[in-house]
Design a protein around this motif. Sequence first.
Motif, mmCIF file in Angstrom:
data_model
loop_
_atom_site.group_PDB
_atom_site.id
_atom_site.type_symbol
_atom_site.label_atom_id
_atom_site.label_comp_id
_atom_site.label_asym_id
_atom_site.label_seq_id
_atom_site.Cartn_x
_atom_site.Cartn_y
_atom_site.Cartn_z
ATOM 1 N N TRP A 8 4.729 4.582 5.847
ATOM 2 C CA TRP A 8 3.433 5.242 5.665
ATOM 3 C C TRP A 8 2.649 5.163 6.950
ATOM 4 N N VAL A 14 0.796 3.776 1.037
ATOM 5 C CA VAL A 14 0.179 2.444 1.014
ATOM 6 C C VAL A 14 -0.880 2.309 2.121
ATOM 7 N N THR A 17 -4.523 2.866 1.280
ATOM 8 C CA THR A 17 -5.265 1.843 0.528
ATOM 9 C C THR A 17 -6.122 0.995 1.474
ATOM 10 N N ALA A 18 -5.686 0.904 2.740
ATOM 11 C CA ALA A 18 -6.496 0.159 3.722
ATOM 12 C C ALA A 18 -7.813 0.908 3.980
ATOM 13 N N ARG A 25 -15.981 -1.399 1.360
ATOM 14 C CA ARG A 25 -16.774 -2.423 2.088
ATOM 15 C C ARG A 25 -17.964 -1.776 2.790
ATOM 16 N N ARG A 81 -15.086 -10.296 -2.282
ATOM 17 C CA ARG A 81 -13.845 -10.835 -1.722
ATOM 18 C C ARG A 81 -13.979 -11.009 -0.212
ATOM 19 N N GLY A 106 -4.333 -4.338 7.687
ATOM 20 C CA GLY A 106 -5.040 -3.071 7.490
ATOM 21 C C GLY A 106 -6.200 -2.943 8.451
ATOM 22 N N ASP A 108 -8.900 -4.808 8.479
ATOM 23 C CA ASP A 108 -9.639 -6.075 8.592
ATOM 24 C C ASP A 108 -10.155 -6.205 10.025
ATOM 25 N N ASP A 126 1.006 -5.880 10.170
ATOM 26 C CA ASP A 126 0.990 -4.665 9.349
ATOM 27 C C ASP A 126 2.047 -3.730 9.912
ATOM 28 N N VAL A 154 5.309 -5.213 11.623
ATOM 29 C CA VAL A 154 6.392 -5.742 10.776
ATOM 30 C C VAL A 154 6.461 -4.931 9.490
ATOM 31 N N ASP A 155 7.557 -5.131 8.781
ATOM 32 C CA ASP A 155 7.610 -4.781 7.358
ATOM 33 C C ASP A 155 7.667 -6.113 6.625
ATOM 34 N N ARG A 157 8.422 -6.882 3.850
ATOM 35 C CA ARG A 157 9.552 -7.028 2.925
ATOM 36 C C ARG A 157 10.788 -7.504 3.674
ATOM 37 N N TYR A 185 1.333 -4.529 -3.347
ATOM 38 C CA TYR A 185 2.233 -3.599 -2.639
ATOM 39 C C TYR A 185 3.567 -4.234 -2.278
ATOM 40 N N LEU A 186 3.801 -5.431 -2.825
ATOM 41 C CA LEU A 186 5.093 -6.099 -2.646
ATOM 42 C C LEU A 186 5.737 -6.299 -4.018
HETATM 43 C C1 LIG Z 1 -5.129 -2.574 0.411
HETATM 44 S S1 LIG Z 1 -4.703 -2.674 2.108
HETATM 45 C C2 LIG Z 1 -5.538 -4.217 2.514
HETATM 46 C C3 LIG Z 1 -5.840 -4.320 3.971
HETATM 47 C C4 LIG Z 1 -6.681 -5.519 4.376
HETATM 48 N N1 LIG Z 1 -6.014 -6.766 4.096
HETATM 49 C C5 LIG Z 1 -8.011 -5.480 3.679
HETATM 50 O O1 LIG Z 1 -8.219 -6.209 2.706
HETATM 51 O O2 LIG Z 1 -8.839 -4.688 4.111
HETATM 52 C C6 LIG Z 1 -2.975 -3.168 2.112
HETATM 53 C C7 LIG Z 1 -2.411 -3.323 3.515
HETATM 54 O O3 LIG Z 1 -1.158 -3.984 3.425
HETATM 55 C C8 LIG Z 1 -0.255 -3.348 4.289
HETATM 56 N N2 LIG Z 1 1.091 -3.523 3.754
HETATM 57 C C9 LIG Z 1 1.505 -3.337 2.479
HETATM 58 N N3 LIG Z 1 2.828 -3.560 2.381
HETATM 59 C C10 LIG Z 1 3.260 -3.888 3.623
HETATM 60 C C11 LIG Z 1 4.527 -4.207 4.169
HETATM 61 N N4 LIG Z 1 5.639 -4.209 3.421
HETATM 62 N N5 LIG Z 1 4.598 -4.497 5.475
HETATM 63 C C12 LIG Z 1 3.490 -4.493 6.260
HETATM 64 N N6 LIG Z 1 2.258 -4.186 5.794
HETATM 65 C C13 LIG Z 1 2.146 -3.886 4.498
HETATM 66 C C14 LIG Z 1 -0.677 -1.888 4.276
HETATM 67 O O4 LIG Z 1 -0.188 -1.159 5.383
HETATM 68 C C15 LIG Z 1 -2.186 -1.999 4.222
HETATM 69 O O5 LIG Z 1 -2.752 -2.029 5.507
#
Ligand SMILES: C[S@@+](CC[C@H](N)C(=O)[O-])C[C@H]1O[C@@H](n2cnc3c(N)ncnc32)[C@H](O)[C@@H]1O
Length: 304
Positions: A8, A14, A17-18, A25, A81, A106, A108, A126, A154-155, A157, A185-186
Motif C-alpha cells: 500500500w 492500510v 488508515t494512517a 487527531r 490515546r 504512520g 506519528d 513502516d 520494513v514489513d 509481518r 492490521y496484523l
Molecule cells: C492506523 S495506522 C497508525 C499509525 C500511527 N501509529 C498512528 O497511530 O498514527 C497503521 C500503520 O501501521 C502500518 N502498518 C500496518 N501493517 C504494517 C506492516 N505489515 N508493516 C509495516 N507497517 C505496517 C501502516 O502502514 C500504517 O502506517
Amino acid sequence: MRTEGDTWDISTGVGSTALFVAAARALAGRGSEPLAVEPYAEFLVREAGPEWADLLDGKMAEHPLLDPRFGVYFQLYQAARTKYFDDYFATAMRAGVRQIVILGAGLDARAYRLPWPDGTTIYELDRTTVLEFKRRALSSCGDEPRADRREVPVDLREDWSKILREHGFDPSEATAWLAEGLLYYLSAAAGDQLFDDIELASAPGSRVAIEEPPTVPDQAPAEPADRPCHMSSQPDWADLVYNEQGSDAVEWFTARGWDATGVTFPDYLDSLDRTAEAVFNDRGWSPSLMRLMTAVRPPRPISR
Ligand SMILES: C[S@@+](CC[C@H](N)C(=O)[O-])C[C@H]1O[C@@H](n2cnc3c(N)ncnc32)[C@H](O)[C@@H]1O
C-alpha cells in the motif's frame, strides 16, 4: 481482503488508515480543552491532497470523522490515546530510556513534537511508501526532529528486527517500544510474533506500550465506520483488518515477568475526569472497546 505480502501507499489500503487517524487527531485538537494537540497532524494530512484538505475544512459532511456522534467520539478517543502514549514516553524519558522504537509509525510526529533528551534515537518502522510520503511532507514544513530520527522500511509481518539492528538499534540498551493503531492490521500469528520480537530485543529496563483491539466474538469484521475514508477509491476498513484474536498483551507480558497494566478507553477517560457517552456504530464497534496497555521489563538487579 488482506493477502500475504500485500502492499500500500499513504492513500491506499492500510496506508490510508494512517491518514484517517492523523485527521482525527487534527480535528480533535480544535475542540475546547483538547486532551492532546498535535499540530503536525493537520500539516501532514493536508499534504495528502485536496480531498483530505476538504475533510479538515469541514467540506465533507458525510465523512464518518465529521459525524456529530460517532466521529466526535472517535476524535476524542484519538486525542486520549495520543495523551496516553505521550505520557508513556514522558515516563520513559524520566527513567533514562534513550532508545525509542515506533512500530507502524504512520504519521506519528512525536520525533518532532516531544521534548526528547539529548542522545535519544527514534526508530520509525513502516512500509517504504508511507515513510517516503512522510519524509517529503515533513521536509517542506521547515522543522527539524528533536531527536536522532531514523526511518526503517520494513514489513512487520517479516523479520523486521534484523533490519532494525542494521539501522543502528542496540538490543543491549533499554528501549521504549510503541505499537499504536497497529495490531488490527496484523494477523494473530504476526501479532504474537511481534510480541516475541519485542521481548527478544528488550534489555532489562525496557518498556512497551500497545493499543489493543477488542475481541470480536463472532468473527464479523469490526468497523469504526462503514468506510474509513469517504474518499474516492478507498476500500472498506473491514477488508483491511485481519480480525483475528491474538494474545492478550497484559497477560502475555506479565507471564514473561514484565510489570504490565492496561486500561479501557472509558476507564481512562474517567481517570482524566472526562465523560462521554459510548457510541457504537451500526456494526457494534466502538472505541470504548479498545484497551491501552504498558509494561516494564524490570531492570537488572544490582549485583553486590
Ligand atoms: C492506523 S495506522 C497508525 C499509525 C500511527 N501509529 C498512528 O497511530 O498514527 C497503521 C500503520 O501501521 C502500518 N502498518 C500496518 N501493517 C504494517 C506492516 N505489515 N508493516 C509495516 N507497517 C505496517 C501502516 O502502514 C500504517 O502506517
